[in-house]
Design a protein around this motif. Sequence first.
Motif, PDB file in Angstrom:
ATOM      1  N   PRO A  31      50.097  37.283   7.585  1.00 11.50           N
ATOM      2  CA  PRO A  31      50.933  37.900   6.716  1.00 11.50           C
ATOM      3  C   PRO A  31      51.482  37.069   5.772  1.00 11.50           C
ATOM      4  N   ASP A  32      51.406  35.930   5.785  1.00  9.36           N
ATOM      5  CA  ASP A  32      51.717  35.062   4.416  1.00  9.36           C
ATOM      6  C   ASP A  32      50.907  34.891   3.389  1.00  9.36           C
ATOM      7  N   ALA A  33      49.628  35.458   3.515  1.00 12.65           N
ATOM      8  CA  ALA A  33      48.720  35.452   2.428  1.00 12.65           C
ATOM      9  C   ALA A  33      49.326  35.855   0.999  1.00 12.65           C
ATOM     10  N   ILE A  34      50.179  36.985   1.118  1.00 12.51           N
ATOM     11  CA  ILE A  34      50.927  37.134  -0.139  1.00 12.51           C
ATOM     12  C   ILE A  34      52.167  37.049   0.096  1.00 12.51           C
ATOM     13  N   SER A  37      55.385  39.379  -5.162  1.00 12.86           N
ATOM     14  CA  SER A  37      54.825  40.555  -5.948  1.00 12.86           C
ATOM     15  C   SER A  37      53.547  39.783  -6.587  1.00 12.86           C
ATOM     16  N   PRO A  38      52.390  40.569  -6.452  1.00 11.46           N
ATOM     17  CA  PRO A  38      51.252  40.269  -7.078  1.00 11.46           C
ATOM     18  C   PRO A  38      51.161  40.232  -8.600  1.00 11.46           C
ATOM     19  N   LEU A  39      52.185  40.957  -9.118  1.00  9.84           N
ATOM     20  CA  LEU A  39      52.444  41.327 -10.566  1.00  9.84           C
ATOM     21  C   LEU A  39      53.196  40.195 -11.243  1.00  9.84           C
ATOM     22  N   ARG A  40      53.793  39.031 -10.641  1.00  8.75           N
ATOM     23  CA  ARG A  40      54.634  38.111 -11.308  1.00  8.75           C
ATOM     24  C   ARG A  40      53.726  37.171 -12.013  1.00  8.75           C
ATOM     25  N   LEU A  45      48.085  37.465  -8.747  1.00 12.41           N
ATOM     26  CA  LEU A  45      47.432  38.706  -8.450  1.00 12.41           C
ATOM     27  C   LEU A  45      45.760  38.226  -8.180  1.00 12.41           C
ATOM     28  N   ASP A  46      45.357  37.151  -8.541  1.00 11.98           N
ATOM     29  CA  ASP A  46      44.098  36.646  -8.126  1.00 11.98           C
ATOM     30  C   ASP A  46      44.150  36.638  -6.708  1.00 11.98           C
ATOM     31  N   SER A  47      45.124  35.797  -6.094  1.00  9.08           N
ATOM     32  CA  SER A  47      45.343  35.931  -4.624  1.00  9.08           C
ATOM     33  C   SER A  47      45.287  37.069  -4.020  1.00  9.08           C
ATOM     34  N   CYS A  48      45.967  38.287  -4.547  1.00  8.23           N
ATOM     35  CA  CYS A  48      45.745  39.421  -3.792  1.00  8.23           C
ATOM     36  C   CYS A  48      44.302  39.878  -3.814  1.00  8.23           C
ATOM     37  N   LEU A  49      43.811  39.577  -5.191  1.00 11.75           N
ATOM     38  CA  LEU A  49      42.270  40.261  -5.163  1.00 11.75           C
ATOM     39  C   LEU A  49      41.461  39.655  -4.306  1.00 11.75           C
ATOM     40  N   VAL A  53      39.031  41.346  -1.397  1.00  9.66           N
ATOM     41  CA  VAL A  53      37.616  41.191  -1.542  1.00  9.66           C
ATOM     42  C   VAL A  53      37.270  40.722  -0.312  1.00  9.66           C
ATOM     43  N   ALA A  54      37.807  39.645   0.324  1.00 10.09           N
ATOM     44  CA  ALA A  54      37.360  39.151   1.493  1.00 10.09           C
ATOM     45  C   ALA A  54      37.361  39.884   2.699  1.00 10.09           C
ATOM     46  N   ALA A  55      38.444  40.958   2.766  1.00  6.47           N
ATOM     47  CA  ALA A  55      38.517  42.000   3.648  1.00  6.47           C
ATOM     48  C   ALA A  55      37.625  42.997   3.793  1.00  6.47           C
ATOM     49  N   ASN A  56      36.988  43.168   2.448  1.00  2.51           N
ATOM     50  CA  ASN A  56      36.032  44.428   2.199  1.00  2.51           C
ATOM     51  C   ASN A  56      34.790  44.219   1.638  1.00  2.51           C
TER      52      ASN A  56
END
Length: 251
Positions: A31-34, A37-40, A45-49, A53-56
């Motif tokens: 749960p601490d992967a993000i 806010s990814p828009l900061r 943002l790259d971490s969220c992406l 990608v890793a999940a899908n």
Amino acid sequence: MIEQKFNASKFNTIGHNVMLESVYNALEKKPDAISASPLRSEMLLDSCLNLFVAANKDFAFSERIGASTRGSSAFPSFSFLKKCILGNCALNDANKLTRSSHEDAIKQPEFLMMFYNEFFNNEDIIRDSLEDEILKTINKVMASYPNLTDEEIDGLFFVAGVTYNSCVYWYENSDKWISVLFHNQKQKTRGWLWDGVKNGTKKWAKADGAGALRAWAMSRIAGVASNGTTLLAGAAVGSLVGAWNNLPYWD
């Protein structure tokens, strides 16, 4: 004919929900992967992406939902997904990070913008009347734009299908996402965050709708089928960032 095409689109876009659930499962394990806010920042943002990608990355459109392989496509590039996010948020004027690029503020197709604005102007999203409201919106768009090409009609129904599936998904799953997104966050007052599940559904589904719209518009350049993996991923990844951005609890 419209109802039949809409029902087909609902089936062909259910993979959007599968992708969201895959990311949720990944977040539940870590749960601490993000952590903000990814828009900061570009880094967040790259971490969220990367998480998405890793999940899908092993998502197979034809195998996961039983649809024809004709509409499937390889999982999209990191660059395509990032542009979907930036364009999604630029559409909503959400953050200076996403407004800085003229390319990402590209004008969206007017007929899709009409669907997006008409549907999400509703005060609430009511689960029991969801199909009727979307069909009513589709009919309004087609009456206002009677000369749409077959490709544009496919785009309209793709966005409508994602919108439907998104509303259903967030209506049923918003609580568990709030729980996992709150992990490790400093909470001042939690009660004000969620003004009822209907309001939450609308906020997060709106991000999905913008992601679907942007993904379809961008995919026209690459010639991607309107129910392919690339479009579904473009819609789903936009909704993830929109979901986080809609929760005003980040430090």
